[in-house]
Motif scaffolding. Structure first.
Motif, short mmCIF file in Angstrom:
data_model
loop_
_atom_site.label_atom_id
_atom_site.label_comp_id
_atom_site.label_asym_id
_atom_site.label_seq_id
_atom_site.Cartn_x
_atom_site.Cartn_y
_atom_site.Cartn_z
N GLN A 376 0.97 -1.25 0.04
CA GLN A 376 0.08 -0.15 -0.02
C GLN A 376 0.69 1.48 -0.09
O GLN A 376 1.96 1.00 0.39
CB GLN A 376 -1.11 0.08 1.15
CG GLN A 376 -2.08 -1.07 1.18
CD GLN A 376 -2.83 -1.31 2.18
OE1 GLN A 376 -2.85 -0.59 3.14
NE2 GLN A 376 -3.48 -2.31 2.69
N ILE A 377 0.24 2.27 -0.28
CA ILE A 377 1.11 3.62 -0.39
C ILE A 377 0.30 4.76 0.23
O ILE A 377 -0.71 4.72 0.38
CB ILE A 377 1.39 3.82 -1.98
CG1 ILE A 377 2.50 4.77 -2.35
CG2 ILE A 377 0.01 4.08 -2.84
CD1 ILE A 377 2.76 4.76 -3.96
N GLY A 378 1.18 5.77 0.51
CA GLY A 378 1.01 6.73 1.00
C GLY A 378 0.48 7.09 2.52
O GLY A 378 1.28 6.15 3.07
N MET A 379 -0.06 8.05 2.91
CA MET A 379 -0.11 8.27 4.36
C MET A 379 -1.05 7.04 5.25
O MET A 379 -0.58 6.83 6.22
CB MET A 379 -0.82 9.46 4.66
CG MET A 379 -1.05 9.91 6.04
SD MET A 379 -1.75 11.50 6.34
CE MET A 379 -0.47 12.63 5.86
N PHE A 380 -1.94 6.48 4.36
CA PHE A 380 -2.55 5.48 5.15
C PHE A 380 -2.64 3.90 4.64
O PHE A 380 -2.11 3.77 3.46
CB PHE A 380 -4.17 5.77 4.82
CG PHE A 380 -4.45 7.37 5.26
CD1 PHE A 380 -4.43 7.53 6.71
CD2 PHE A 380 -4.95 8.28 4.54
CE1 PHE A 380 -4.78 8.69 6.99
CE2 PHE A 380 -5.08 9.48 5.06
CZ PHE A 380 -5.21 9.79 6.17
#
Length: 432
Positions: A376-380
């Motif tokens: 998964q990618i990004g902040m969350f």
């Protein structure tokens, strides 16, 4: 003196039937965290970047821009143009579409400054409700905008308030903790022609699950075949992978395929300007000029929307971002700052994955082990924890996260990641 009659009391209380609205779940979670005296408490709910000490991060390039602005005696506090600061609006479209984009070169992009991404979503929805040709003559119930299941918590409220009806489309597969691509593609194929679909440009909120480039191409092919409209929300350009161009790939590919679209931008995350509320809405017209469907016509109506809503946008954040986007040295420094943030989050993903797999040997919630944490990618991240496990994390582990299993990776750091992994392990084993 005689007591007032019940009828006169009711008349005086003109708001007596106002219902009590529940608090926003994320802000309520933060309030609980702040009131918790536990010394190891961790806040993984709020969607804001924190440094390795758990503190808010002011980007060095933003500090530099602020100092330049503070020392510029020529600046005043007069109103901006209705559409926003030209130095900002002329540059923001180039950031998302690329300076060499045909849409930019042909003058087909219309950009206005908004109250961050929230305001951009609002104006985008308002514009479609009023002017999207397939919506003409339809009721609100018939003006459907399809949104991913799940999506950012505020999307549905915004769209509903603007006269659209949000309807879910399949996106996240809890069984694999990944993308439900076949169901998504089938939904695109069977939806009515010229349907409006909300798409997260990168770093999908709240799941962190993004299509690959090959999957985006499959999605785009159906959009083109069916004449669907792409409502892109881009809150994390550069913040997702550390590369501004990489994170804009999907948007640019859709433009290259001549798919009708708009793009909402936010600079809250990638510039750390959460409280300055700086964003933009970009519409791509079929042609430049004042003729039917032309960019000049679209811009004229966006200015009417802005005037009716806030009259003029705020100045400070626009000056900061405008300066960064238009100064080559500061732009390069900003790209370095973005990499600092993105790579720290990627490092936390790798650390959490290692602790769960190798240190605690925690039973995984899905068929692919704990690989979703690093994929998964990004902040969350959607962790795969169920509501009972999430409840245990909050109430007994003092690790604040939402009940759907989402955590903000920005809340992890070298000091707390091992404790969080330990709580994950105990929650899954039922021993927390």
């Amino acid at each position: 003196m005689a007591a007032p009659s019940s009828s006169s009391s009711a008349a005086a209380d003109v708001f007596h039937s106002t219902p009590f609205a529940p608090p926003d779940a994320i802000f309520a979670l933060t309030a609980g965290y702040q009131a918790d005296p536990f010394d190891k408490k961790v806040n993984l709910g709020v969607g804001a970047y924190r440094d390795n000490n758990g503190k808010p991060f002011v980007l060095p390039v933003v500090r530099k821009a602020k100092q330049i602005l503070a020392n510029d005696d020529s600046l005043d506090h007069e109103y901006l143009p209705i559409g926003g600061l030209p130095a900002f609006t002329n540059a923001t479209g180039k950031l998302i579409f690329g300076a060499d984009s045909p849409a930019i070169k042909e003058g087909r992009v219309v950009s206005i400054q908004t109250i961050s991404g929230t305001g951009a979503n609002h104006y985008g929805a308002e514009f479609l409700a009023r002017f999207y040709e397939p919506f003409k003559g339809k009721s609100q119930a018939e003006k459907v905008i399809y949104v991913s299941n799940p999506t950012w918590a505020n999307h549905k409220a915004i769209f509903s308030s603007c006269g659209l009806t949000p309807v879910d489309y399949p996106y996240y597969d809890p069984a694999t903790i990944g993308l439900a691509l076949p169901k998504f593609l089938d939904f695109l194929r069977t939806a009515p022609a010229q349907s409006v679909f909300l798409l997260h440009a990168c770093a999908h909120n709240p799941t962190g699950v993004d299509p690959t480039r090959e999957q985006w191409e499959e999605i785009a092919a159906i959009f083109k075949e069916k004449g669907h409209f792409a409502f892109f929300d881009c809150a994390y350009q550069g913040f997702a992978s550390g590369d501004l161009d990489n994170d804009a790939w999907a948007v640019r590919y859709f433009v290259s395929q001549s798919i009708p679209l708009l793009v909402c931008q936010s600079y809250a995350k990638n510039a750390g300007l959460y409280g300055e509320r700086i964003g933009a809405l970009n519409l791509v017209a079929s042609h430049a000029g004042e003729g039917e469907g032309g960019a000049a016509r679209l811009r004229s109506q966006l200015l009417v929307l802005q005037r009716q809503e806030i009259s003029n946008p705020p100045t400070f954040g626009a000056r900061i971002v405008g300066m960064i986007l238009n100064d080559d040295d500061m732009f390069e420094q900003w790209k370095g700052d973005i990499k600092t943030m993105a790579h720290r989050i990627i490092a936390m993903r790798e650390k959490l994955h290692d602790l769960l797999v190798n240190t605690y040997k925690t039973p995984a919630p899905g068929p692919n082990g704990w690989d979703h944490v690093v994929k998964q990618i990004g902040m969350f991240t959607f962790t795969g924890l169920n509501p009972e496990q999430c409840k245990a994390m909050v109430e007994r582990g003092h690790v604040y996260m939402t009940g759907n299993g989402r955590i903000s990776m920005a809340g992890l750091n070298e000091s707390n990641v091992e404790y969080v992994a330990e709580c994950f392990d105990k929650a899954i084993r039922g021993t927390l």
